[in-house]
Design a protein around this motif. Structure first.
Motif, PDB file in Angstrom:
ATOM      1  N   ARG A   1      44.466  37.995  32.310  1.00  0.00           N
ATOM      2  CA  ARG A   1      45.355  37.616  33.413  1.00  0.00           C
ATOM      3  C   ARG A   1      46.642  38.426  33.345  1.00  0.00           C
ATOM      4  NH1 ARG A   1      49.477  33.855  34.766  1.00  0.00           N
ATOM      5  NH2 ARG A   1      49.716  33.270  32.576  1.00  0.00           N
TER       6      ARG A   1
ATOM      7  N   GLU B   1      47.491  31.253  36.858  1.00  0.00           N
ATOM      8  CA  GLU B   1      46.689  30.789  35.727  1.00  0.00           C
ATOM      9  C   GLU B   1      45.560  29.894  36.234  1.00  0.00           C
ATOM     10  OE1 GLU B   1      47.304  28.611  31.375  1.00  0.00           O
ATOM     11  OE2 GLU B   1      49.006  28.973  32.723  1.00  0.00           O
ATOM     12  N   SER B   2      44.373  30.093  35.722  1.00  0.00           N
ATOM     13  CA  SER B   2      43.226  29.292  36.150  1.00  0.00           C
ATOM     14  C   SER B   2      43.409  27.837  35.740  1.00  0.00           C
ATOM     15  CB  SER B   2      41.932  29.848  35.550  1.00  0.00           C
ATOM     16  OG  SER B   2      41.673  31.163  36.012  1.00  0.00           O
TER      17      SER B   2
ATOM     18  N   THR C   1      40.530  34.584  37.279  1.00  0.00           N
ATOM     19  CA  THR C   1      40.102  35.711  36.458  1.00  0.00           C
ATOM     20  C   THR C   1      38.699  35.447  35.935  1.00  0.00           C
ATOM     21  OG1 THR C   1      41.105  34.725  34.477  1.00  0.00           O
ATOM     22  CG2 THR C   1      42.443  36.314  35.703  1.00  0.00           C
TER      23      THR C   1
ATOM     24  N   ASP D   1      37.256  34.860  33.190  1.00  0.00           N
ATOM     25  CA  ASP D   1      37.588  34.412  31.839  1.00  0.00           C
ATOM     26  C   ASP D   1      36.315  33.890  31.176  1.00  0.00           C
ATOM     27  OD1 ASP D   1      38.551  33.269  29.544  1.00  0.00           O
ATOM     28  OD2 ASP D   1      39.849  31.805  30.535  1.00  0.00           O
TER      29      ASP D   1
END
Length: 256
Positions: free
Chosen positions: A160, A166-167, A176, A178
């Motif tokens: 990120r 932010e997720s 993202t 992730d």
């Protein structure tokens, strides 16, 4: 105007030490930034060349073993693998895709776990869906049942950046790719440390659309280098004029 005496000139010369040292430090920083940008340019060109070369290579039968994965060496390699999609555990990651000229489509990238016969799982970025096809039932034809073969490019987990939100797994808001975060949220085990960006192989129902990975990495480092070197040249010019006036212009205030 009267010429400066040697005593006055010595005093003015001493007054240049502090601004001269500051200018020298700034000059070193500017030259370092320009040199760094030239190095980044070479690295980016090598990366682009590697991606292009690997994107045309015949994919091997399987990705590298998990324990042998080396992101720097293996990322952007084309691979082929086979397994069963776990559509009920897919994850939607916010993103954009090329649309009409000058416009980008808003939507999501569909990250679906692929369960292989050996019990391992690989996350597959199956491609892009527009916002209106967010719900799986609206693109039911694209949910592949049974064993499937996937060909695509290896990608590392996405980091990120400063301007990316932010997720939030609890809200199913992902920004993202992730891999550890998605795996944990879906309670997946024995998951590969990489994912596969699927090729543009047509899916039933046309969605999701793979093949979204494009070699269009920006490479503006030469411009950035010229900018830093240009600022350094300006600094040299400005300080030279300042120093000349301080040393030789009688109208310039004397250094105390």
């Amino acid at each position: 105007m009267a010429a400066l005496s040697s005593t006055e000139r010595s005093a003015r010369l001493r007054s240049l030490w502090a601004p001269g040292l500051a200018a020298l430090v700034c000059l070193a920083i500017l030259l370092s930034l320009g040199t760094w940008q030239l190095a980044r340019k070479s690295e980016k060109e090598a990366l682009i060349a590697r991606i292009i070369e690997r994107s045309h290579a015949e994919p091997p039968a399987a990705p590298p073993p998990f324990e042998e994965w080396d992101a720097k060496a293996d990322e952007f390699s084309r691979v082929r693998t086979r397994g069963t999609f776990l559509h009920d555990q897919e994850t939607l990651v916010h993103g954009l895709a090329p649309g009409e000229p000058g416009r980008a489509l808003q939507g999501f990238y569909v990250i679906t776990p692929l369960k292989r016969d050996d019990g391992t799982t690989i996350l597959i970025n199956r491609g892009f869906v527009p916002t209106e096809l967010k719900r799986p039932e609206d693109r039911a034809a694209g949910q592949v049942s049974g064993a499937a073969t996937v060909t695509g490019m290896l990608r590392a987990s996405e980091t990120r950046t400063l301007f990316v939100p932010e997720s939030d797994p609890k809200r199913e808001a992902w920004f993202t790719r992730d891999i550890p975060g998605i795996s944990a949220a879906r309670n997946l085990t024995n998951v590969a440390p990489y994912l596969i960006e699927a090729d543009a192989t047509p899916n039933p129902g046309s969605w999701p659309r793979g093949g979204q990975l494009r070699v269009d990495l920006p490479n503006n480092h030469l411009q950035y280098a010229f900018t830093w070197f240009g600022i350094a040249a300006c600094l040299i010019g400005v300080f030279s004029v300042f120093a000349w006036k301080r040393l030789y212009d009688p109208a310039d205030p004397k250094a105390g």
